[in-house]
Design an enzyme around this catalytic site. Structure first.
Site, PDB file in Angstrom:
ATOM      1  N   ASP A  28      -3.912   1.637  12.976  1.00 11.31           N
ATOM      2  CA  ASP A  28      -4.455   1.783  14.335  1.00 11.31           C
ATOM      3  C   ASP A  28      -5.074   0.488  14.852  1.00 11.31           C
ATOM      4  O   ASP A  28      -5.924   0.511  15.737  1.00 11.31           O
ATOM      5  CB  ASP A  28      -5.498   2.889  14.360  1.00 11.31           C
ATOM      6  CG  ASP A  28      -6.640   2.660  13.366  1.00 11.31           C
ATOM      7  OD1 ASP A  28      -6.386   2.055  12.306  1.00 11.31           O
ATOM      8  OD2 ASP A  28      -7.764   3.095  13.619  1.00 11.31           O
ATOM      9  N   ARG A  50       5.550  -5.727  17.531  1.00 12.32           N
ATOM     10  CA  ARG A  50       4.660  -4.647  17.090  1.00 12.32           C
ATOM     11  C   ARG A  50       5.478  -3.390  16.784  1.00 12.32           C
ATOM     12  O   ARG A  50       5.238  -2.695  15.800  1.00 12.32           O
ATOM     13  CB  ARG A  50       3.594  -4.357  18.145  1.00 12.32           C
ATOM     14  CG  ARG A  50       2.622  -5.499  18.376  1.00 12.32           C
ATOM     15  CD  ARG A  50       1.408  -5.070  19.195  1.00 12.32           C
ATOM     16  NE  ARG A  50       1.724  -4.624  20.546  1.00 12.32           N
ATOM     17  CZ  ARG A  50       1.800  -5.409  21.607  1.00 12.32           C
ATOM     18  NH1 ARG A  50       1.595  -6.732  21.467  1.00 12.32           N
ATOM     19  NH2 ARG A  50       2.066  -4.933  22.814  1.00 12.32           N
ATOM     20  N   LYS A 141      -9.622   9.497  15.068  1.00 18.71           N
ATOM     21  CA  LYS A 141     -10.552   8.639  14.329  1.00 18.71           C
ATOM     22  C   LYS A 141     -11.462   7.893  15.301  1.00 18.71           C
ATOM     23  O   LYS A 141     -11.041   7.498  16.387  1.00 18.71           O
ATOM     24  CB  LYS A 141      -9.786   7.633  13.474  1.00 18.71           C
ATOM     25  CG  LYS A 141     -10.663   6.959  12.424  1.00 18.71           C
ATOM     26  CD  LYS A 141     -10.149   5.615  12.000  1.00 18.71           C
ATOM     27  CE  LYS A 141     -10.498   4.543  13.007  1.00 18.71           C
ATOM     28  NZ  LYS A 141     -10.326   3.175  12.471  1.00 18.71           N
ATOM     29  N   LYS A 225     -14.859   9.534   6.573  1.00 19.70           N
ATOM     30  CA  LYS A 225     -14.265   8.259   6.149  1.00 19.70           C
ATOM     31  C   LYS A 225     -15.372   7.232   5.974  1.00 19.70           C
ATOM     32  O   LYS A 225     -15.676   6.461   6.888  1.00 19.70           O
ATOM     33  CB  LYS A 225     -13.227   7.777   7.169  1.00 19.70           C
ATOM     34  CG  LYS A 225     -12.547   6.467   6.764  1.00 19.70           C
ATOM     35  CD  LYS A 225     -11.430   6.094   7.723  1.00 19.70           C
ATOM     36  CE  LYS A 225     -10.814   4.740   7.339  1.00 19.70           C
ATOM     37  NZ  LYS A 225      -9.640   4.385   8.166  1.00 19.70           N
ATOM     38  N   SER A 267     -11.078   0.940   2.882  1.00 16.98           N
ATOM     39  CA  SER A 267     -11.066  -0.150   1.895  1.00 16.98           C
ATOM     40  C   SER A 267     -12.027  -1.263   2.274  1.00 16.98           C
ATOM     41  O   SER A 267     -12.505  -1.995   1.402  1.00 16.98           O
ATOM     42  CB  SER A 267      -9.652  -0.698   1.714  1.00 16.98           C
ATOM     43  OG  SER A 267      -9.071  -1.036   2.957  1.00 16.98           O
ATOM     44  N   GLY A 268     -12.291  -1.441   3.562  1.00 19.73           N
ATOM     45  CA  GLY A 268     -13.373  -2.304   4.021  1.00 19.73           C
ATOM     46  C   GLY A 268     -13.368  -3.734   3.554  1.00 19.73           C
ATOM     47  O   GLY A 268     -14.419  -4.333   3.359  1.00 19.73           O
ATOM     48  N   GLY A 269     -12.206  -4.321   3.339  1.00 21.79           N
ATOM     49  CA  GLY A 269     -12.156  -5.706   2.912  1.00 21.79           C
ATOM     50  C   GLY A 269     -11.954  -5.897   1.418  1.00 21.79           C
ATOM     51  O   GLY A 269     -11.878  -7.025   0.934  1.00 21.79           O
ATOM     52  N   SER A 296      -8.098   6.356   3.085  1.00 20.59           N
ATOM     53  CA  SER A 296      -7.582   6.080   4.421  1.00 20.59           C
ATOM     54  C   SER A 296      -7.624   4.567   4.572  1.00 20.59           C
ATOM     55  O   SER A 296      -8.563   4.008   5.125  1.00 20.59           O
ATOM     56  CB  SER A 296      -8.432   6.777   5.501  1.00 20.59           C
ATOM     57  OG  SER A 296      -7.955   6.456   6.791  1.00 20.59           O
TER      58      SER A 296
END
Length: 355
Positions: A28, A50, A141, A225, A267-269, A296
């Protein structure tokens, strides 16, 4: 329509998304952010490129074995594949539930600290969500972002404002038939230790569910999440994977209601491999609640895939995506063997990450 009209469907959709051994592909990224991804492989940020990239993802045969849902950007929800078929139909053919990012991005929080934000997009959300539902989306989300600093962030104001925004969003989209993914992300930025992350995260998530109760959110038709409970990226004392898994599960047990069917971690990096390893260890821990512990992931599913695709190698890109999807599927059941699937251990952390 009133919430009661959709309750049975919301519960069924949430349970399908939180099915054991499956997770959610977060694709997204905004037009600007996907442009950065494409630039990394020397591709121009055009709708054609894209479409080609996302079309490659959504025609990966067998992906539905590991992925239950895919979060789309609005452009993609209404977009057709190069063969003329809607992208949402491509996902449905794989057995993947289409979802939609509904927030309008982060804005500065008046009265908060210099870096504090709130998530915008509540105006007209019920009506927009009805349009998304009609187009085939079945979940949504909304990303709230909080950051830990040495000068008192996140402030009480920031915690309350972002919790309230998440709850208002959740109730709004449920009234249009969409399962809300509630995402109170704690950024990895900072030099704080893991114990401080745990304390702040527990406070934030508890505040979110208090706001959800006030707003009458149907918890059985939601997913959470969160970020994993980990020290700041600049902290000199690095926790081992086992500690991170234990702290994360403990924080969830202290703050997430048992009525929530699933927790799908971002996962945030984290690197692709670390995201799988931590998730695997979490699923080896006996826990008090029965929520499904899944994933996610965005970058942790797409990083190697994007490089392998390189704008032209569809099969290579799809194989890389399948490898990470299978790895995280196994991790969500606690049976992932570290290093058993091709992956990158490249850290994907970006300071102050926005998309």
């Amino acid at each position: 329509m009133p919430l009661n009209y959709y309750k049975e469907e919301l519960k069924k959709t949430a349970e399908s998304l939180a099915k054991s051994g499956k997770g959610i592909l977060a694709v997204d990224e905004s037009t600007k952010t996907i442009g950065k991804r494409l630039a990394s492989i020397n591709l121009e940020n055009t709708e054609t490129n894209r479409k080609a990239y996302r079309g490659m993802l959504f025609t990966t045969q067998g992906l539905g074995q590991y992925i239950s849902g895919a979060i789309l950007f609005e452009e993609t929800l209404f977009q057709t594949h190069s063969d003329g078929e809607l992208m949402v139909k491509k996902l449905e053919k794989l057995g993947i539930i289409p979802g939609i990012k509904v927030d309008k991005g982060l804005k500065p929080l008046a009265g908060g600290g210099d870096i504090e934000t709130f998530c915008s997009g509540l105006d007209g959300l019920v009506e927009r969500s009805s349009d998304y539902y009609a187009q085939g989306a079945r979940f949504a989300k909304w990303r709230a972002v909080l950051q830990i600093t040495n000068n008192g962030c996140p402030s009480k104001l920031s915690i309350k404002e972002n919790a309230w925004g998440l709850a208002r969003y959740a109730r709004s989209v449920q009234e249009s038939g969409l399962v809300p993914i509630i995402e109170p992300e704690i950024l990895m930025d900072g030099s704080h230790g893991i114990n401080k992350t745990a304390a702040i995260q527990e406070e934030v998530i508890k505040e979110v569910y208090m706001a959800c109760k006030t707003n009458g959110v149907y918890l059985e038709g939601t997913l959470l999440k969160p970020s994993m409970t980990i020290e700041g990226a600049e902290c000199p004392e690095k926790s081992n994977p086992k500690t991170i898994a234990e702290q994360t599960i403990r924080t969830m047990e202290r703050s997430v209601p048992a009525a929530v069917p699933g927790i799908v971690f971002l996962s945030g990096g984290l690197s692709e491999e670390a995201a799988s390893v931590y998730l695997n260890l979490m699923n080896k821990i006996k826990r008090k609640a029965t929520w499904n512990i899944g994933f996610s992931y965005g970058r942790a599913l797409q990083h190697s895939c994007l490089k392998a695709w390189d704008g032209k190698n569809i099969t290579a890109g799809q194989n890389a995506l399948l490898a990470r999807a299978q790895a995280n599927s196994e991790a969500s059941k606690g049976c992932y063997l570290e290093g058993s699937q091709p992956s990158s251990d490249e850290a994907l952390f970006v300071a102050g990450y926005k998309y």
